[in-house]
Design a protein around this motif. Structure first.
Motif, PDB file in Angstrom:
ATOM      1  N   VAL A  40       5.210  -8.615  -3.407  1.00  0.00           N
ATOM      2  CA  VAL A  40       3.761  -8.860  -3.918  1.00  0.00           C
ATOM      3  C   VAL A  40       2.845  -8.221  -3.152  1.00  0.00           C
ATOM      4  N   ALA A  41       2.955  -8.300  -1.884  1.00  0.00           N
ATOM      5  CA  ALA A  41       1.817  -7.588  -1.013  1.00  0.00           C
ATOM      6  C   ALA A  41       2.098  -6.040  -0.942  1.00  0.00           C
ATOM      7  N   GLU A  42       3.245  -5.438  -1.165  1.00  0.00           N
ATOM      8  CA  GLU A  42       3.575  -3.883  -1.473  1.00  0.00           C
ATOM      9  C   GLU A  42       3.089  -3.539  -2.736  1.00  0.00           C
ATOM     10  N   LYS A  43       3.311  -4.265  -3.816  1.00  0.00           N
ATOM     11  CA  LYS A  43       2.633  -3.989  -4.995  1.00  0.00           C
ATOM     12  C   LYS A  43       1.308  -3.728  -5.215  1.00  0.00           C
ATOM     13  N   ILE A  44       0.563  -4.899  -4.608  1.00  0.00           N
ATOM     14  CA  ILE A  44      -0.882  -4.875  -4.308  1.00  0.00           C
ATOM     15  C   ILE A  44      -1.441  -3.834  -3.593  1.00  0.00           C
ATOM     16  N   LYS A  45      -0.754  -3.271  -2.517  1.00  0.00           N
ATOM     17  CA  LYS A  45      -1.025  -2.208  -1.828  1.00  0.00           C
ATOM     18  C   LYS A  45      -0.792  -0.726  -2.493  1.00  0.00           C
ATOM     19  N   GLY A  46       0.091  -0.753  -3.464  1.00  0.00           N
ATOM     20  CA  GLY A  46       0.439   0.162  -4.230  1.00  0.00           C
ATOM     21  C   GLY A  46      -0.964   0.625  -5.029  1.00  0.00           C
ATOM     22  N   ILE A  47      -1.358  -0.385  -5.577  1.00  0.00           N
ATOM     23  CA  ILE A  47      -2.357  -0.322  -6.581  1.00  0.00           C
ATOM     24  C   ILE A  47      -3.814  -0.270  -5.942  1.00  0.00           C
ATOM     25  N   ALA A  48      -4.029  -1.084  -5.002  1.00  0.00           N
ATOM     26  CA  ALA A  48      -5.392  -1.234  -4.375  1.00  0.00           C
ATOM     27  C   ALA A  48      -5.655  -0.066  -3.391  1.00  0.00           C
ATOM     28  N   PRO A  49      -6.788   0.246  -3.178  1.00  0.00           N
ATOM     29  CA  PRO A  49      -7.412   1.351  -2.154  1.00  0.00           C
ATOM     30  C   PRO A  49      -6.607   1.247  -0.907  1.00  0.00           C
ATOM     31  N   ASP A  50      -6.483   2.136   0.017  1.00  0.00           N
ATOM     32  CA  ASP A  50      -5.916   2.119   1.272  1.00  0.00           C
ATOM     33  C   ASP A  50      -6.537   1.444   2.217  1.00  0.00           C
ATOM     34  N   SER A  51      -7.847   1.153   1.948  1.00  0.00           N
ATOM     35  CA  SER A  51      -8.824   0.393   2.841  1.00  0.00           C
ATOM     36  C   SER A  51      -8.599  -0.972   3.212  1.00  0.00           C
ATOM     37  N   VAL A  52      -8.056  -1.550   1.898  1.00  0.00           N
ATOM     38  CA  VAL A  52      -7.563  -3.023   1.827  1.00  0.00           C
ATOM     39  C   VAL A  52      -6.251  -3.481   2.559  1.00  0.00           C
ATOM     40  N   ASP A  53      -5.460  -2.442   2.680  1.00  0.00           N
ATOM     41  CA  ASP A  53      -4.128  -2.490   3.163  1.00  0.00           C
ATOM     42  C   ASP A  53      -3.955  -3.639   4.109  1.00  0.00           C
ATOM     43  N   GLY A  54      -4.831  -3.512   5.177  1.00  0.00           N
ATOM     44  CA  GLY A  54      -4.759  -4.338   6.359  1.00  0.00           C
ATOM     45  C   GLY A  54      -5.259  -5.853   5.938  1.00  0.00           C
ATOM     46  N   HIS A  55      -6.166  -6.063   4.995  1.00  0.00           N
ATOM     47  CA  HIS A  55      -6.445  -7.505   4.731  1.00  0.00           C
ATOM     48  C   HIS A  55      -5.156  -8.046   3.992  1.00  0.00           C
ATOM     49  N   VAL A  56      -4.473  -7.132   3.049  1.00  0.00           N
ATOM     50  CA  VAL A  56      -3.263  -7.611   2.095  1.00  0.00           C
ATOM     51  C   VAL A  56      -2.476  -7.846   3.220  1.00  0.00           C
ATOM     52  N   ASP A  57      -2.042  -7.235   4.317  1.00  0.00           N
ATOM     53  CA  ASP A  57      -0.928  -7.663   5.282  1.00  0.00           C
ATOM     54  C   ASP A  57      -1.156  -8.786   5.912  1.00  0.00           C
ATOM     55  N   THR A  58      -2.839  -9.015   6.304  1.00  0.00           N
ATOM     56  CA  THR A  58      -3.066 -10.288   6.898  1.00  0.00           C
ATOM     57  C   THR A  58      -2.857 -11.659   6.043  1.00  0.00           C
ATOM     58  N   LEU A  59      -3.285 -11.688   4.910  1.00  0.00           N
ATOM     59  CA  LEU A  59      -3.122 -12.532   3.833  1.00  0.00           C
ATOM     60  C   LEU A  59      -1.583 -12.752   3.690  1.00  0.00           C
ATOM     61  N   ALA A  60      -0.822 -12.009   3.595  1.00  0.00           N
ATOM     62  CA  ALA A  60       0.744 -12.068   3.139  1.00  0.00           C
ATOM     63  C   ALA A  60       1.284 -12.847   4.620  1.00  0.00           C
ATOM     64  N   GLU A  61       0.650 -12.641   5.850  1.00  0.00           N
ATOM     65  CA  GLU A  61       1.330 -13.274   6.943  1.00  0.00           C
ATOM     66  C   GLU A  61       0.734 -14.729   6.680  1.00  0.00           C
ATOM     67  N   LYS A  62      -0.363 -14.849   6.384  1.00  0.00           N
ATOM     68  CA  LYS A  62      -0.514 -16.238   6.423  1.00  0.00           C
ATOM     69  C   LYS A  62       0.014 -17.151   5.264  1.00  0.00           C
ATOM     70  N   ALA A  63       0.295 -16.515   4.162  1.00  0.00           N
ATOM     71  CA  ALA A  63       0.831 -17.020   2.940  1.00  0.00           C
ATOM     72  C   ALA A  63       2.247 -17.289   3.626  1.00  0.00           C
ATOM     73  N   LYS A  64       2.886 -16.513   4.650  1.00  0.00           N
ATOM     74  CA  LYS A  64       4.294 -16.846   5.091  1.00  0.00           C
ATOM     75  C   LYS A  64       4.128 -17.985   6.047  1.00  0.00           C
ATOM     76  N   GLU A  65       3.153 -18.229   6.891  1.00  0.00           N
ATOM     77  CA  GLU A  65       2.698 -19.128   7.577  1.00  0.00           C
ATOM     78  C   GLU A  65       2.863 -20.711   6.957  1.00  0.00           C
ATOM     79  N   VAL A  66       2.065 -20.574   6.150  1.00  0.00           N
ATOM     80  CA  VAL A  66       1.808 -21.604   5.076  1.00  0.00           C
ATOM     81  C   VAL A  66       3.207 -22.088   4.383  1.00  0.00           C
TER      82      VAL A  66
END
Length: 68
Positions: A40-66
């Protein structure tokens, strides 16, 4: 119906709702594996601007921790 009877019925309903919610959370955790979160994170990064890739990665890591 007296106040005590209404209170008992409300408490029973709340207990049933809590049990049902626990089952839903277990199913969500089964579905949201780390691989799916990454997909899901990769799909979001494929659509969203590159400037949000870091935020998407951070959110994905937090989702995995939870999800652990």
């Amino acid at each position: 119906m007296g106040i005590d009877e209404a209170k008992d019925k409300a408490a029973a309903a709340a207990g049933e709702a809590k049990e049902g919610l626990g089952g839903l959370l277990d199913k969500a955790k089964e579905f949201l594996t780390d691989d799916r979160i990454d997909d899901v994170a990769e799909k979001i990064k494929g659509i969203a601007p590159d400037s949000v890739d870091g935020h998407v990665d951070t959110l994905a890591e937090k989702a995995k921790e939870v999800n652990d």
